[in-house]
Design an enzyme around this catalytic site. Sequence first.
Site, PDB file in Angstrom:
ATOM      1  CD  GLU A 286      -5.596   2.786  -0.422  1.00 47.19           C
ATOM      2  OE1 GLU A 286      -4.743   2.151  -1.079  1.00 47.19           O
ATOM      3  OE2 GLU A 286      -5.542   2.923   0.807  1.00 47.19           O
TER       4      GLU A 286
ATOM      5  CG  ASP B  73      -6.077  -0.242   2.701  1.00 50.86           C
ATOM      6  OD1 ASP B  73      -6.248  -1.410   3.082  1.00 50.86           O
ATOM      7  OD2 ASP B  73      -5.029   0.401   2.884  1.00 50.86           O
TER       8      ASP B  73
ATOM      9  CG  HIS C  43      -4.446  10.649   2.343  1.00 50.38           C
ATOM     10  ND1 HIS C  43      -5.517  10.623   3.220  1.00 50.38           N
ATOM     11  CD2 HIS C  43      -3.622   9.642   2.735  1.00 50.38           C
ATOM     12  CE1 HIS C  43      -5.338   9.643   4.100  1.00 50.38           C
ATOM     13  NE2 HIS C  43      -4.204   9.025   3.824  1.00 50.38           N
TER      14      HIS C  43
ATOM     15  CB  THR D 297      -6.400   7.790   1.224  1.00 45.48           C
ATOM     16  OG1 THR D 297      -6.445   6.721   2.157  1.00 45.48           O
ATOM     17  CG2 THR D 297      -7.702   8.551   1.244  1.00 45.48           C
TER      18      THR D 297
ATOM     19  CE1 TYR E  80       2.645   6.959  12.914  1.00 45.16           C
ATOM     20  CE2 TYR E  80       1.132   7.055  14.776  1.00 45.16           C
ATOM     21  CZ  TYR E  80       2.011   7.685  13.920  1.00 45.16           C
ATOM     22  OH  TYR E  80       2.267   9.012  14.051  1.00 45.16           O
TER      23      TYR E  80
ATOM     24  CG  ASP F  45      -2.048   0.973   1.111  1.00 44.41           C
ATOM     25  OD1 ASP F  45      -2.410   1.346  -0.024  1.00 44.41           O
ATOM     26  OD2 ASP F  45      -2.609   1.358   2.159  1.00 44.41           O
TER      27      ASP F  45
HETATM   28 MN    MN Z   1      -4.394   2.414   2.501  1.00 43.33          MN
END
Ligand code: MN
Length: 425
Positions: free
Chosen positions: A211, A243, A143, A359, A254, A136
Amino acid sequence: MNIPTNSPELRSWIPVPAKSDFPVQNIPFGVGGADGSDSNCLTRIGDSAIDLAILAEQGLIHAPEHLGGKGAFTGELDALLMDGPQVIRDLRQRLSELLRDDATLNGMHRDAIARAIIPVNELDMELPALIGDYTDFYSSRQHAYNVGVMFRDPANALMPNWLHLPVGYHGRSSSIVVSGTPVRRPMGQFKPAPDQAPVFGPSRQLDLELEVGFLTYEGPELGSRISVEEAEDHIFGLVLFNDWSARDIQAWEYVPLGPFLGKNFASSMSPWVVTLDALEPFRVQGPVQEPQPLPYLRSSGARTFDIRLEVGLTPAGGSETIICRSNFKHLYWSMAQQLAHHTVNGCNVRAGDLMASGTISGDAPDSFGSMLELAWKGTRPIKLNDGSERKFLQDGDTVTMRGYCEKDGLRIGFGEVSGTVLPAE
Ligand code: MN
């Protein structure tokens, strides 16, 4: 005689409803079967799918013997992707000749072709390929900017690397599902507020991501790289891609290794793969890149496509509200640049790998490709037709993404990718 498959004047002898995404110029590829029967490779004209295994059985189309011959059309498309673009190019040319309204080319075959037609409303579609790896990217500048403004510093919204390379991460292919598959709200760990201890429970910030993905042909061996100029010859075709993301789980987990359980619970894709050859009439120049990228990322010519995208949200039992209108051409980094960057270190790509764009947000506030941005971190809720509001997705909500190109009376589209949110378990 060899009229290009995307010539606007071509018509099919199979009916095509007005505004269909699937005229004879499209000739997409998918995999599915009528209720209960085995899945085969398919193409589609209007609302009619055509079973390629049946055409091959009758000797009307061929695949090279080393790719399986007639057997190449049963199951997923992977066998047809092992040898680069020419196999698919030849197949689309042959299918165009069989399906266009020209009795001198196909009149004697129409009864045989008709036996291979399955109305699309009788089809169960599956994923088109055995997706081995999924990557990805994060290639929409607006974005990345929006997320940077919301979570960091408006003055330094883009990370220092962003204008120099197509940022990406390795996703999870096992949880990619075909359009129509319900998506269960994930459980996970998150912090309800910055000063509170983490809790475990159903995500409270379930989001969509608009996406577009592309599937690859078998690439060169490990240790080789794909140059930006040859990269498009490694792209089989494009799909719409939702997604799904759990923003609260993502925000807490994260650091420092990136997206994990907030992202890998599900990603939905549209079942029909639209080839670059079909999209060729809609090729456009991408955005000016300043600073100029390093030489291995520099490409010439028009490297993107004018694909109109929209997202509809339908509450349980309610009617649909279009909450976003965007366009594939808003992406800063092209697919060719993504693939060149992905392989510049020698990383190999294989037949049926999926690369998603990230995105896709445009400049206008109604073109943002996620609810996080549309509702601006919950500060300006999205209003639906029924008077209700959304900051993030509720159980029972159905998200439907559509995409198509249109110019000079020719429309080439993707159909849709749709999924309904089930309550957490
Ligand atoms: Mn994504």
